[in-house]
Scaffold this motif. Structure first.
Motif, mmCIF file in Angstrom:
data_model
loop_
_atom_site.group_PDB
_atom_site.id
_atom_site.type_symbol
_atom_site.label_atom_id
_atom_site.label_comp_id
_atom_site.label_asym_id
_atom_site.label_seq_id
_atom_site.Cartn_x
_atom_site.Cartn_y
_atom_site.Cartn_z
ATOM 1 N N GLY A 29 0.847 -1.189 0.000
ATOM 2 C CA GLY A 29 0.000 0.000 0.000
ATOM 3 C C GLY A 29 0.874 1.227 0.000
ATOM 4 O O GLY A 29 2.081 1.141 -0.117
ATOM 5 N N VAL A 33 -2.375 3.651 4.025
ATOM 6 C CA VAL A 33 -2.598 2.220 4.211
ATOM 7 C C VAL A 33 -2.541 1.816 5.678
ATOM 8 O O VAL A 33 -3.222 0.899 6.098
ATOM 9 C CB VAL A 33 -1.604 1.380 3.373
ATOM 10 N N SER A 38 -9.666 -1.362 6.012
ATOM 11 C CA SER A 38 -10.482 -1.659 4.831
ATOM 12 C C SER A 38 -10.846 -3.137 4.702
ATOM 13 O O SER A 38 -11.772 -3.479 3.984
ATOM 14 C CB SER A 38 -9.769 -1.192 3.568
ATOM 15 N N HIS A 80 -10.704 -4.874 -2.337
ATOM 16 C CA HIS A 80 -10.859 -3.463 -2.724
ATOM 17 C C HIS A 80 -10.151 -2.561 -1.715
ATOM 18 O O HIS A 80 -9.946 -2.931 -0.568
ATOM 19 C CB HIS A 80 -12.347 -3.093 -2.799
ATOM 20 N N ARG A 81 -9.817 -1.369 -2.165
ATOM 21 C CA ARG A 81 -9.155 -0.424 -1.261
ATOM 22 C C ARG A 81 -10.164 0.273 -0.357
ATOM 23 O O ARG A 81 -9.810 0.810 0.680
ATOM 24 C CB ARG A 81 -8.380 0.618 -2.071
ATOM 25 N N SER A 82 -11.424 0.261 -0.755
ATOM 26 C CA SER A 82 -12.450 0.957 0.020
ATOM 27 C C SER A 82 -13.192 -0.016 0.932
ATOM 28 O O SER A 82 -13.572 -1.104 0.507
ATOM 29 C CB SER A 82 -13.410 1.643 -0.957
#
Length: 142
Positions: A29, A33, A38, A80-82
């Protein structure tokens, strides 16, 4: 969330029975991060739920026995990052898992006779193959 997550028909996952846990995702990340939780772990108490019909619940408990810990099934999402998208993914994954586990067993196969034409074709092809291989032996050569 985007509404109730339907398992099958009119049966859906009740939001009150879903237990969410958030943690930091593993892997590479950049900035942000180390501060964003997340990764999502969604847990559903299958053994004590009232949302599923008894027949479905028994079927699911039997089929998911290897995945259950004290009657609770858990699903994790971190691709996913979200966090929001991971929540969606985990809920959809849990609904799909329960839909598959509560599906009725397939109808048993009825045995039918093999058509004569298929059997004859198989024997004809075996004979041709046999002739081809017999022709390869060096008996008739030179």
């Amino acid at each position: 969330m985007s509404g109730p997550h339907v398992i099958r028909g009119s049966v859906s996952l009740p939001e009150a029975e879903l237990m969410w846990r958030f943690s930091r995702s593993s892997g590479p990340g950049g900035q942000h991060v180390n501060t964003s939780d997340s990764q999502v772990e969604l847990r559903f108490d299958l053994a004590n739920t009232e949302a599923l019909p008894e027949v479905w619940k028994a079927r699911a408990l039997e089929r998911l026995a290897g995945r259950l810990v004290d009657g609770v099934v858990s699903v994790r999402a971190s691709e996913h990052r979200s966090q929001w998208r991971n929540r969606e993914t985990a809920a959809v994954r849990l609904a799909a898992l329960l839909a598959e586990a509560t599906a009725p067993p397939p109808k048993p196969r009825r045995a039918t006779r093999i058509p004569r034409g298929i059997n004859e074709r198989r024997l004809r092809e075996k004979k041709q193959r046999s002739d081809t291989k017999r022709g390869r032996s060096g008996r008739d050569w030179g």
